[in-house]
Design an enzyme around this catalytic site. Sequence first.
Site, PDB file in Angstrom:
ATOM      1  N   GLY A  84       0.802  -1.222   0.000  1.00 30.97           N
ATOM      2  CA  GLY A  84       0.000   0.000   0.000  1.00 30.97           C
ATOM      3  C   GLY A  84       0.831   1.266   0.000  1.00 30.97           C
ATOM      4  O   GLY A  84       1.634   1.473   0.896  1.00 30.97           O
ATOM      5  N   SER A  85       0.654   2.148  -0.984  1.00 28.34           N
ATOM      6  CA  SER A  85       1.556   3.287  -1.112  1.00 28.34           C
ATOM      7  C   SER A  85       1.101   4.219  -2.235  1.00 28.34           C
ATOM      8  O   SER A  85      -0.014   4.119  -2.723  1.00 28.34           O
ATOM      9  CB  SER A  85       2.971   2.785  -1.390  1.00 28.34           C
ATOM     10  OG  SER A  85       2.930   1.739  -2.341  1.00 28.34           O
ATOM     11  N   ARG A  86       2.028   5.119  -2.664  1.00 27.19           N
ATOM     12  CA  ARG A  86       1.688   6.103  -3.680  1.00 27.19           C
ATOM     13  C   ARG A  86       2.917   6.501  -4.476  1.00 27.19           C
ATOM     14  O   ARG A  86       4.034   6.481  -3.954  1.00 27.19           O
ATOM     15  CB  ARG A  86       1.093   7.334  -2.994  1.00 27.19           C
ATOM     16  CG  ARG A  86       0.625   8.424  -3.925  1.00 27.19           C
ATOM     17  CD  ARG A  86      -0.046   9.507  -3.121  1.00 27.19           C
ATOM     18  NE  ARG A  86       0.612  10.789  -3.249  1.00 27.19           N
ATOM     19  CZ  ARG A  86       0.404  11.808  -2.445  1.00 27.19           C
ATOM     20  NH1 ARG A  86      -0.423  11.700  -1.418  1.00 27.19           N
ATOM     21  NH2 ARG A  86       1.026  12.957  -2.633  1.00 27.19           N
TER      22      ARG A  86
END
Length: 220
Positions: A177-179
């Site tokens: 989970g990240s960007r």
Amino acid sequence: MHKEGRKFVAIFAAIAVLLGLLWTPLFWIGAGVTVWCYYFFRDPVRVIPQQHGLVVSPADGIVSLIQDVVPEEGLGLGTEPLTRVSVFMNVFNCHVNRAPIAGKVLHIIYRHGKFVNASLDKASIHNERNSLTIEAPDGTRIGVVQIAGLVARRIVCFVKEGDSLHAGHRFGLIRFGSRLDVYLPKGVSPLVSVGQTAVAGETILADLADPARKRGGVAE
């Protein structure tokens, strides 16, 4: 599956077996988590657009933010606001990151930080992140930033300063989970909208050869 995920799948599988020795239903729960882990680290083949000047998405996910902001120090992108396109990856997206353009890696800057929800704007400032500047053969520079999220705790970068990359080249990943943020050059209009689904290496974020080109449709 990307090789970075092999040890995690092996660990999850071993835990599933141990849980199964305690109680059979626990094995099936563990097996389900193991399958999800394998799915998380998948590394599918992508068809990279070959047209000169295209900026492709570095990540799978949803375009969560499009803002004009001053790029962080050290990237060599100047002190004036640039358009930043953010792609948010949830725990079900493929997390292999790809180079948005072909070029040479000029700078890599790693910063420790917090782990707030990566979909929030403040994640670009407060979260753990790894920033790269890629310079195209014509001198155009793009900034791309890996940002750890609420669940993610490990940013992995496969390249080093001085490396040459092809557009769509795998340069890193972020676990769980990240960007990814992409800083476009001054005057270049994004070709995506907030809420649009992006595919790493395939979705076109901008066209450097036609910087005034704008998105023709409207996201619904």
